[in-house]
Motif scaffolding. Structure first.
Motif, PDB file in Angstrom:
ATOM      1  N   ASP A  84     -12.266   6.516  -2.361  1.00  0.00           N
ATOM      2  CA  ASP A  84     -11.897   7.952  -2.977  1.00  0.00           C
ATOM      3  C   ASP A  84     -13.233   8.620  -3.340  1.00  0.00           C
ATOM      4  OD1 ASP A  84     -11.372   9.850  -4.946  1.00  0.00           O
ATOM      5  OD2 ASP A  84      -9.581   9.145  -5.176  1.00  0.00           O
ATOM      6  N   GLY A  85     -13.565   9.742  -3.057  1.00  0.00           N
ATOM      7  CA  GLY A  85     -14.674  10.618  -3.161  1.00  0.00           C
ATOM      8  C   GLY A  85     -14.901  10.635  -4.588  1.00  0.00           C
ATOM      9  N   ASP A  86     -13.877  10.824  -5.444  1.00  0.00           N
ATOM     10  CA  ASP A  86     -14.353  10.867  -6.794  1.00  0.00           C
ATOM     11  C   ASP A  86     -14.457   9.714  -7.838  1.00  0.00           C
ATOM     12  OD1 ASP A  86     -14.086  13.700  -6.646  1.00  0.00           O
ATOM     13  OD2 ASP A  86     -11.952  13.950  -6.750  1.00  0.00           O
ATOM     14  N   ASP A  87     -13.748   8.511  -7.065  1.00  0.00           N
ATOM     15  CA  ASP A  87     -13.826   7.193  -7.908  1.00  0.00           C
ATOM     16  C   ASP A  87     -13.840   6.268  -6.692  1.00  0.00           C
ATOM     17  OD1 ASP A  87     -13.511   4.949  -9.386  1.00  0.00           O
ATOM     18  OD2 ASP A  87     -11.414   5.597 -10.173  1.00  0.00           O
ATOM     19  N   ARG A  88     -15.026   5.700  -6.612  1.00  0.00           N
ATOM     20  CA  ARG A  88     -15.437   4.668  -5.476  1.00  0.00           C
ATOM     21  C   ARG A  88     -14.789   3.577  -5.614  1.00  0.00           C
ATOM     22  NH1 ARG A  88     -18.197   6.349  -1.285  1.00  0.00           N
ATOM     23  NH2 ARG A  88     -18.955   4.149  -0.833  1.00  0.00           N
ATOM     24  N   ASP A  89     -14.135   3.161  -6.872  1.00  0.00           N
ATOM     25  CA  ASP A  89     -13.418   2.137  -7.289  1.00  0.00           C
ATOM     26  C   ASP A  89     -11.810   1.974  -6.845  1.00  0.00           C
ATOM     27  OD1 ASP A  89     -15.428   0.778  -8.362  1.00  0.00           O
ATOM     28  OD2 ASP A  89     -14.864   1.495 -10.604  1.00  0.00           O
TER      29      ASP A  89
END
Length: 181
Positions: A85-90
């Motif tokens: 995810d571009g906003d949340d790499r987890d």
């Protein structure tokens, strides 16, 4: 004229990781598995020349990180594609894992806005069947990792040897020798 196809398979067993081998390892401390994948601009892709499956089971996880570690480090899948995810790499927007004996599964992070707002479909119970020549080896790896065994290895009435293992979020993965029709 009759045409025959060789359907001989070789057993895949987990081996201790070789530190010099960059094609795939399992981190002993975290259990994270890596395959012959490379990361490009936040996307991980594989250059493997593996036959592409026509049906892709999909599994969504609340916490994708331990699921990826379990699926690769314990069960033996390899990561072919990971799109964070571009906003949340987890979180993973889309992932593809390959089974060494053929086929694959898609994985991703569960959230209401993901997958075109599928909502209720993201809560569906599921189990996944994976063809293997050696379900007992999968069982031994799962036991060694402390995984939940949903069903001990057993022989079925239709000639398969099966074992069922639950992943960290309860999805049951059945590994068996029956290749389908």
């Amino acid at each position: 004229m009759t045409e025959t196809t060789d359907t001989t398979h070789t057993a895949h067993t987990a081996a201790a990781p070789d530190p010099a081998d960059t094609t795939g390892t399992v981190d002993a401390a975290t259990g994270a598995g890596t395959g012959p994948a490379t990361e490009l601009s936040g996307r991980t892709t594989s250059d493997d020349a593996v036959a592409r499956p026509g049906v892709w089971p999909g599994v969504l996880y609340d916490d994708i990180t331990p699921a990826r570690r379990f699926l690769t480090g314990v069960l033996g899948f390899t990561e072919a594609l990971i799109v964070p995810d571009g906003d949340d790499r987890d979180r993973v927007v889309h992932g593809e894992l390959r089974w060494p004996e053929g086929g694959g599964v898609m994985i991703g992070s569960r959230r209401p806005e993901a997958h075109d707002g599928a909502g209720a479909a993201q809560q569906a119970p599921q189990w996944i069947y994976v063809v293997t020549t050696d379900p007992d080896a999968v069982y031994e790896r799962a036991l060694a990792a402390g995984a939940v065994v949903a069903q001990e290895p057993h022989d079925t009435d239709y000639g398969s040897r099966n074992v069922a293992i639950a992943d960290p979020e309860g999805t049951v993965w059945v590994f068996g020798t029956y290749p389908g029709t």
